[in-house]
Design a protein around this motif. Structure first.
Motif, PDB file in Angstrom:
ATOM      1  N   PRO A   1      61.711  33.177  69.160  1.00 50.31           N
ATOM      2  CA  PRO A   1      60.452  32.734  68.545  1.00 50.31           C
ATOM      3  C   PRO A   1      59.651  31.823  69.477  1.00 50.31           C
ATOM      4  N   ILE A   2      58.365  31.708  69.187  1.00 51.23           N
ATOM      5  CA  ILE A   2      57.491  30.776  69.902  1.00 51.23           C
ATOM      6  C   ILE A   2      57.930  29.360  69.543  1.00 51.23           C
ATOM      7  N   ARG A   3      57.953  28.494  70.530  1.00 48.21           N
ATOM      8  CA  ARG A   3      58.336  27.099  70.276  1.00 48.21           C
ATOM      9  C   ARG A   3      57.271  26.418  69.421  1.00 48.21           C
ATOM     10  N   TYR A   4      57.677  25.866  68.293  1.00 49.13           N
ATOM     11  CA  TYR A   4      56.761  25.204  67.364  1.00 49.13           C
ATOM     12  C   TYR A   4      56.510  23.776  67.818  1.00 49.13           C
ATOM     13  N   ARG A   5      55.238  23.373  67.823  1.00 50.93           N
ATOM     14  CA  ARG A   5      54.873  21.988  68.147  1.00 50.93           C
ATOM     15  C   ARG A   5      53.923  21.486  67.068  1.00 50.93           C
ATOM     16  N   ALA A   6      54.361  20.526  66.293  1.00 50.48           N
ATOM     17  CA  ALA A   6      53.595  20.031  65.150  1.00 50.48           C
ATOM     18  C   ALA A   6      52.264  19.417  65.570  1.00 50.48           C
ATOM     19  N   ALA A   7      52.204  18.809  66.736  1.00 56.49           N
ATOM     20  CA  ALA A   7      50.987  18.114  67.162  1.00 56.49           C
ATOM     21  C   ALA A   7      49.922  19.052  67.713  1.00 56.49           C
ATOM     22  N   ILE A   8      50.279  20.288  68.044  1.00 59.71           N
ATOM     23  CA  ILE A   8      49.311  21.232  68.623  1.00 59.71           C
ATOM     24  C   ILE A   8      49.245  22.479  67.737  1.00 59.71           C
ATOM     25  N   PRO A   9      48.091  22.713  67.117  1.00 63.48           N
ATOM     26  CA  PRO A   9      47.995  23.882  66.250  1.00 63.48           C
ATOM     27  C   PRO A   9      47.995  25.177  67.065  1.00 63.48           C
ATOM     28  N   ALA A  10      48.358  26.254  66.407  1.00 63.97           N
ATOM     29  CA  ALA A  10      48.270  27.590  67.010  1.00 63.97           C
ATOM     30  C   ALA A  10      47.358  28.432  66.124  1.00 63.97           C
ATOM     31  N   THR A  11      46.552  29.267  66.751  1.00 63.61           N
ATOM     32  CA  THR A  11      45.569  30.090  66.051  1.00 63.61           C
ATOM     33  C   THR A  11      45.740  31.528  66.525  1.00 63.61           C
ATOM     34  N   TRP A  12      45.499  32.465  65.615  1.00 57.67           N
ATOM     35  CA  TRP A  12      45.528  33.882  65.981  1.00 57.67           C
ATOM     36  C   TRP A  12      44.100  34.366  66.241  1.00 57.67           C
ATOM     37  N   VAL A  13      43.937  35.091  67.348  1.00 58.81           N
ATOM     38  CA  VAL A  13      42.646  35.648  67.732  1.00 58.81           C
ATOM     39  C   VAL A  13      42.834  37.139  67.962  1.00 58.81           C
ATOM     40  N   GLU A  14      41.932  37.935  67.404  1.00 59.06           N
ATOM     41  CA  GLU A  14      41.937  39.376  67.674  1.00 59.06           C
ATOM     42  C   GLU A  14      40.933  39.640  68.787  1.00 59.06           C
ATOM     43  N   ILE A  15      41.388  40.321  69.830  1.00 58.74           N
ATOM     44  CA  ILE A  15      40.547  40.635  70.981  1.00 58.74           C
ATOM     45  C   ILE A  15      40.607  42.134  71.221  1.00 58.74           C
ATOM     46  N   ALA A  16      39.436  42.768  71.297  1.00 58.57           N
ATOM     47  CA  ALA A  16      39.358  44.209  71.553  1.00 58.57           C
ATOM     48  C   ALA A  16      38.656  44.421  72.891  1.00 58.57           C
ATOM     49  N   ILE A  17      39.386  45.001  73.839  1.00 58.94           N
ATOM     50  CA  ILE A  17      38.844  45.234  75.182  1.00 58.94           C
ATOM     51  C   ILE A  17      38.925  46.720  75.518  1.00 58.94           C
ATOM     52  N   SER A  18      38.104  47.131  76.484  1.00 60.18           N
ATOM     53  CA  SER A  18      38.156  48.525  76.917  1.00 60.18           C
ATOM     54  C   SER A  18      38.614  48.642  78.364  1.00 60.18           C
ATOM     55  N   GLU A  19      39.000  47.523  78.948  1.00 60.76           N
ATOM     56  CA  GLU A  19      39.626  47.572  80.266  1.00 60.76           C
ATOM     57  C   GLU A  19      41.061  47.120  80.074  1.00 60.76           C
ATOM     58  N   GLY A  20      41.745  46.736  81.064  1.00 59.46           N
ATOM     59  CA  GLY A  20      43.127  46.320  80.889  1.00 59.46           C
ATOM     60  C   GLY A  20      43.776  45.974  82.205  1.00 59.46           C
ATOM     61  N   LYS A  21      43.218  44.980  82.865  1.00 61.21           N
ATOM     62  CA  LYS A  21      43.786  44.566  84.142  1.00 61.21           C
ATOM     63  C   LYS A  21      45.025  43.707  83.902  1.00 61.21           C
ATOM     64  N   ASN A  22      45.762  43.451  84.957  1.00 59.04           N
ATOM     65  CA  ASN A  22      47.027  42.734  84.861  1.00 59.04           C
ATOM     66  C   ASN A  22      46.864  41.394  84.138  1.00 59.04           C
ATOM     67  N   ARG A  23      47.585  41.223  83.034  1.00 59.04           N
ATOM     68  CA  ARG A  23      47.613  39.997  82.238  1.00 59.04           C
ATOM     69  C   ARG A  23      46.221  39.539  81.821  1.00 59.04           C
ATOM     70  N   GLN A  24      45.323  40.483  81.600  1.00 59.39           N
ATOM     71  CA  GLN A  24      43.916  40.163  81.362  1.00 59.39           C
ATOM     72  C   GLN A  24      43.686  39.285  80.136  1.00 59.39           C
ATOM     73  N   VAL A  25      44.235  39.656  78.985  1.00 60.55           N
ATOM     74  CA  VAL A  25      43.985  38.877  77.776  1.00 60.55           C
ATOM     75  C   VAL A  25      44.536  37.468  77.938  1.00 60.55           C
ATOM     76  N   ARG A  26      45.725  37.335  78.491  1.00 65.11           N
ATOM     77  CA  ARG A  26      46.297  36.000  78.727  1.00 65.11           C
ATOM     78  C   ARG A  26      45.405  35.170  79.652  1.00 65.11           C
ATOM     79  N   ARG A  27      44.899  35.790  80.685  1.00 65.98           N
ATOM     80  CA  ARG A  27      44.038  35.081  81.625  1.00 65.98           C
ATOM     81  C   ARG A  27      42.711  34.699  80.971  1.00 65.98           C
TER      82      ARG A  27
END
Length: 193
Positions: free
Chosen positions: A118-144
């Motif tokens: 699982p992802i490490r939970y940190r109470a002091a830092i919130p996590a949010t879900w984002v939906e991203i739709a792309i039509s390219e796909g370079k190396n680690r693009q969404v993460r970058r």
């Protein structure tokens, strides 16, 4: 012609040859002669298409074909409207500027399988879900992209390619199934905002 949809588990490398420390595609797909149409890095999960047809592989993977890939990214922090607008307008990553895309905050997906580990939970830092739709796909693009606007990705799941959706396919992590290669799922990118 063969087309296979796989729900690639976290930690699996996108190759069939064995790896010393990680699982490979060969651990999940026992069909000879198929290759990934595009890639997912080992830390990413979700929908991966494999085929034995080079032309189909190109139609799926090549950015100029504008086939939309939809991702759910769990990011560190809470992206504001400016960050989302920057993602949508194109992000300068140094070696290239991303094409316009679609990005929006979504509720935490309730039907998403748990990640192992699982992802490490940190109470002091919130996590949010984002939906991203792309039509390219370079190396680690969404993460970058998310890191460039100040919200590093903690978990990344590709949920759709064209109109093929991992949930409608009913694939749990590590499961695969054949997909009709002539089915009308190869939707291209619509006009962006």
């Amino acid at each position: 012609m063969r087309l296979i949809a796989l729900n690639k588990p976290f930690g699996t490398i996108c190759q069939f040859s064995p790896h010393e420390t990680r699982q490979s595609l060969a651990d999940f797909v026992k069909v000879p002669g198929v290759y990934p149409a595009g890639r997912l890095d080992s830390d990413s999960e979700g929908l991966l298409l494999l085929t034995d047809d080079g032309a189909l592989q190109a139609r799926i993977a090549e950015p100029r074909r504008k086939l939309v890939k939809r991702y759910w990214a769990q990011v560190e922090g809470a992206p504001d409207a400016q960050a989302l607008a920057t993602l949508e307008g194109g992000v300068d990553l140094g070696d290239f500027v991303t094409q316009p895309c679609q990005a929006r905050v979504i509720d935490e997906p309730q039907h998403l399988w748990p990640r192992n580990p699982p992802i490490r939970y940190r109470a002091a830092i919130p996590a949010t879900w984002v939906e991203i739709a792309i039509s390219e796909g370079k190396n680690r693009q969404v993460r970058r992209m998310t890191a460039a606007v100040g919200y590093p990705t903690l978990r990344l799941v590709r949920v759709a390619i064209g109109s093929l959706d991992i949930f409608s396919l009913g694939l749990a992590p590590g499961e695969s199934r054949d997909v009709p290669s002539d089915a009308p799922w190869q939707r291209t990118a619509s006009k962006h905002k």
